[in-house]
Design an enzyme around this catalytic site. Structure first.
Site, PDB file in Angstrom:
ATOM      1  N   GLU A  93       0.891  -0.830   0.037  1.00 32.97           N
ATOM      2  CA  GLU A  93       0.085  -0.010   0.107  1.00 32.97           C
ATOM      3  C   GLU A  93       0.665   1.325  -0.196  1.00 32.97           C
ATOM      4  O   GLU A  93       2.454   0.909   0.169  1.00 32.97           O
ATOM      5  CB  GLU A  93      -1.201  -0.089   1.356  1.00 32.97           C
ATOM      6  CG  GLU A  93      -0.263   0.140   2.625  1.00 32.97           C
ATOM      7  CD  GLU A  93      -1.212  -0.364   3.504  1.00 32.97           C
ATOM      8  OE1 GLU A  93      -1.971  -1.692   3.434  1.00 32.97           O
ATOM      9  OE2 GLU A  93      -1.317   0.192   4.566  1.00 32.97           O
ATOM     10  N   CYS A 114       3.961   8.084   1.688  1.00 35.44           N
ATOM     11  CA  CYS A 114       4.202   7.569   2.294  1.00 35.44           C
ATOM     12  C   CYS A 114       4.196   6.024   1.054  1.00 35.44           C
ATOM     13  O   CYS A 114       3.402   4.954   1.305  1.00 35.44           O
ATOM     14  CB  CYS A 114       3.611   7.321   3.290  1.00 35.44           C
ATOM     15  SG  CYS A 114       3.894   6.660   4.310  1.00 35.44           S
ATOM     16  N   CYS A 121       6.762  -7.461   7.033  1.00 35.99           N
ATOM     17  CA  CYS A 121       7.707  -6.851   7.263  1.00 35.99           C
ATOM     18  C   CYS A 121       7.722  -8.046   8.108  1.00 35.99           C
ATOM     19  O   CYS A 121       7.617  -8.672   9.133  1.00 35.99           O
ATOM     20  CB  CYS A 121       7.592  -5.331   8.545  1.00 35.99           C
ATOM     21  SG  CYS A 121       8.804  -4.969   9.081  1.00 35.99           S
ATOM     22  N   CYS A 125       7.125  -5.439  15.331  1.00 35.34           N
ATOM     23  CA  CYS A 125       6.815  -4.723  15.757  1.00 35.34           C
ATOM     24  C   CYS A 125       5.238  -5.350  16.864  1.00 35.34           C
ATOM     25  O   CYS A 125       4.767  -5.343  16.012  1.00 35.34           O
ATOM     26  CB  CYS A 125       6.848  -3.638  15.421  1.00 35.34           C
ATOM     27  SG  CYS A 125       8.974  -3.182  14.881  1.00 35.34           S
ATOM     28  N   CYS A 128       2.025  -2.598  15.050  1.00 38.40           N
ATOM     29  CA  CYS A 128       2.384  -3.257  14.105  1.00 38.40           C
ATOM     30  C   CYS A 128       1.407  -4.187  13.246  1.00 38.40           C
ATOM     31  O   CYS A 128       1.684  -5.004  13.135  1.00 38.40           O
ATOM     32  CB  CYS A 128       3.787  -2.540  13.588  1.00 38.40           C
ATOM     33  SG  CYS A 128       3.419  -2.268  11.647  1.00 38.40           S
ATOM     34  N   CYS A 342       0.606   2.221   8.613  1.00 30.30           N
ATOM     35  CA  CYS A 342       1.195   0.730   7.705  1.00 30.30           C
ATOM     36  C   CYS A 342       0.695  -0.104   7.885  1.00 30.30           C
ATOM     37  O   CYS A 342       0.164  -0.164   9.214  1.00 30.30           O
ATOM     38  CB  CYS A 342       2.537   1.248   7.881  1.00 30.30           C
ATOM     39  SG  CYS A 342       3.692   0.477   9.310  1.00 30.30           S
TER      40      CYS A 342
HETATM   41  N1  SAH Z   1      10.056  -0.508   9.156  1.00 27.30           N
HETATM   42  C1  SAH Z   1      10.302   1.494   9.318  1.00 27.30           C
HETATM   43  C2  SAH Z   1       8.834   2.055   8.551  1.00 27.30           C
HETATM   44  C3  SAH Z   1       7.992   1.558   8.177  1.00 27.30           C
HETATM   45  S1  SAH Z   1       6.824   1.791   9.953  1.00 27.30           S
HETATM   46  C4  SAH Z   1       9.696   1.373  10.774  1.00 27.30           C
HETATM   47  O1  SAH Z   1       9.346   1.518  11.658  1.00 27.30           O
HETATM   48  O2  SAH Z   1      10.346   3.003  10.770  1.00 27.30           O
HETATM   49  C5  SAH Z   1       6.457   4.113   9.652  1.00 27.30           C
HETATM   50  C6  SAH Z   1       5.486   3.993  10.817  1.00 27.30           C
HETATM   51  O3  SAH Z   1       4.176   3.775  11.256  1.00 27.30           O
HETATM   52  C7  SAH Z   1       6.386   3.384  11.622  1.00 27.30           C
HETATM   53  O4  SAH Z   1       6.696   4.549  12.864  1.00 27.30           O
HETATM   54  C8  SAH Z   1       5.985   3.201  13.082  1.00 27.30           C
HETATM   55  O5  SAH Z   1       6.208   2.681  14.228  1.00 27.30           O
HETATM   56  C9  SAH Z   1       4.204   3.377  13.138  1.00 27.30           C
HETATM   57  N2  SAH Z   1       3.570   2.464  13.245  1.00 27.30           N
HETATM   58  C10 SAH Z   1       2.812   0.896  12.438  1.00 27.30           C
HETATM   59  N3  SAH Z   1       2.114   1.084  13.304  1.00 27.30           N
HETATM   60  C11 SAH Z   1       1.739   1.636  14.116  1.00 27.30           C
HETATM   61  C12 SAH Z   1      -0.047   1.792  14.267  1.00 27.30           C
HETATM   62  N4  SAH Z   1      -0.571   1.071  14.194  1.00 27.30           N
HETATM   63  N5  SAH Z   1      -0.386   3.145  15.198  1.00 27.30           N
HETATM   64  C13 SAH Z   1       0.135   4.393  14.480  1.00 27.30           C
HETATM   65  N6  SAH Z   1       1.972   3.904  14.370  1.00 27.30           N
HETATM   66  C14 SAH Z   1       1.990   2.541  13.182  1.00 27.30           C
HETATM   67 FE1  SF4 Z   2       8.384  -3.377  10.305  1.00 22.50          FE
HETATM   68 FE2  SF4 Z   2       6.199  -2.023  12.017  1.00 22.50          FE
HETATM   69 FE3  SF4 Z   2       8.068  -2.517  12.508  1.00 22.50          FE
HETATM   70 FE4  SF4 Z   2       8.161  -0.900  11.098  1.00 22.50          FE
HETATM   71  S1  SF4 Z   2       6.586  -0.957  12.408  1.00 22.50           S
HETATM   72  S2  SF4 Z   2       9.737  -2.323  11.539  1.00 22.50           S
HETATM   73  S3  SF4 Z   2       6.714  -1.819   9.238  1.00 22.50           S
HETATM   74  S4  SF4 Z   2       7.196  -4.367  12.144  1.00 22.50           S
END
Ligand code: SAH
Ligand code: SF4
Length: 362
Positions: A93, A114, A121, A125, A128, A342
């Site tokens: 996306e 974005c 991934c 995390c 996420c 994301c």
């Molecule tokens: N993997 C990279 C880039 C993609 S994530 C990273 O983690 O930085 C982009 C951003 O969206 C990150 O800061 C991530 O922590 C945040 N993000 C992921 N899930 C989220 C959620 N449920 N609510 C708000 N931000 C979120």
């Molecule tokens: Fe991967 Fe989501 Fe963690 Fe970014 S925040 S490293 S996209 S699992």
């Protein structure tokens, strides 16, 4: 699936080599790229200043098939989200974000995209959506570049700011990321300068150092989300490989090499990382690097039980940072209502049994 490589993977010198090998002058490459990036043509046969023979040969060797948009969400004045099917039918996306003062390099005429760098991934995390279904594959450079071209074509907007904050960990797809950035920056390519490109990472410390050694003024955002190892390792498994101290050292190296300020991303999750003692710890790290802090109120993800703190708690956290002389903002909410965090549209689509085969919007 079309096994031919995408022509969007190629740089100008590579395409020059390709034409030279066929006894053609090198400037043919610039002609072909002009069709792709200036005229936005996606048919080799329409490249009228190339001979019929060359157009056919290009078509035999490369694919120009655009990413298929299978779902969109949002509207012209709010965040617009695009779900693309790749040539192997996996989904990624991209999100188009109108000007927002809390965004990187943003001003009133900013149009930010974005973009994703991987299918899924591997970093898992805990908060996420992208990490929930695991990692499938890296995106090719062309698939990264094409997100910009396709979103511009579908939205009618001219994009002038790029954030690598979609699905995936950009620094885990390092070579393809750098190549995509080369195409995006180049005057013969998309033509968006490095200062308008932000890479976000969950903290691959050695790769942050590698990026610092590149002669590129791209901006760096670090997804910190926890200011101590105790908090960070609960929600980000990567902290077991590169702890906070190691990560901060790598960030310091980046700032020093680039002469730039970086941004810490910090999702606020209730009772996990939003306590005031955590704000004090975060302030220490931010002050050490003179980093900006971008607070992101947690976006609920289907199937996960984390909660967004109340506005009062968010504001208290922000005040604590500002009182400690940290340049901090809370990201204004664009797209919360359309699942703009994301990986969420993809996740929702993959879980939606009725979606299969509902056609594309191209
Ligand atoms: N993997 C990279 C880039 C993609 S994530 C990273 O983690 O930085 C982009 C951003 O969206 C990150 O800061 C991530 O922590 C945040 N993000 C992921 N899930 C989220 C959620 N449920 N609510 C708000 N931000 C979120
Ligand atoms: Fe991967 Fe989501 Fe963690 Fe970014 S925040 S490293 S996209 S699992």
């Amino acid at each position: 699936m079309d096994k031919k490589p995408s022509i969007y993977n190629l740089t100008l010198p590579e395409l020059e080599t390709w034409f030279s090998a066929r006894g053609e002058p090198a400037y043919r490459a610039a002609q072909a790229l002009h069709w792709l990036y200036q005229k936005r043509n996606d048919r080799f046969q329409e490249m009228s200043d190339l001979s019929e023979k060359l157009r056919t040969e290009l078509g035999l060797e490369f694919t120009l098939e655009p990413l298929r948009c299978v779902r969109t969400n949002g509207s012209r004045d709010t965040t617009q989200k695009f779900l693309f099917a790749l040539r192997d039918n996996s989904f990624i996306e991209s999100v188009l974000i109108p000007a927002s003062p809390a965004l990187y390099g943003s001003s009133s005429d900013r149009k930010t995209i974005c973009i994703s760098t991987q299918v899924g991934c591997a970093y898992g995390c805990k908060f996420c959506a992208s990490g929930l279904e695991g990692w499938t594959r890296n995106l090719e450079p062309g698939e990264i570049v094409e997100q910009v071209l396709r979103v511009e074509a579908l939205s009618g907007e001219k994009i002038n700011n790029i954030v690598f904050m979609g699905m995936g960990e950009p620094l885990a797809n390092y070579e393809n990321l750098l190549r995509a950035i080369e195409v995006i920056r180049a005057p013969w390519g998309v033509g968006i300068g490095a200062r308008h490109i932000t890479v976000s990472t969950s903290g691959l410390a050695p790769r942050i150092r590698d990026l610092a050694d590149q002669p590129l003024q791209i901006r760096l955002a670090v997804s910190l989300h926890g200011a101590t190892d105790e908090v960070r390792r609960q929600i980000m498994p990567i902290n077991r490989r590169f702890n906070v101290a190691t990560l901060i050292d790598a960030c310091a190296y980046y700032c020093e090499k680039k002469g730039q300020r970086i941004t810490f991303e910090y999702i606020l999750i209730e009772q996990v990382n939003d306590q005031l003692d955590q704000a004090i710890e975060l302030a220490k790290l931010a002050r050490r690097l003179d980093a900006k802090v971008n607070l992101i109120p947690y976006n609920a993800v289907q199937g996960l039980s984390w909660k967004r703190p109340s506005r009062a708690r968010q504001q208290a956290f922000l005040r604590a940072l500002r009182t400690s002389a940290v340049d901090a903002t809370i990201r204004t909410e664009k797209g919360h209502d359309i699942d703009a965090a994301c990986g969420q549209l993809r996740l929702q689509t993959m879980r939606d049994k009725n979606f299969a085969g509902s056609g594309n919007l191209r």
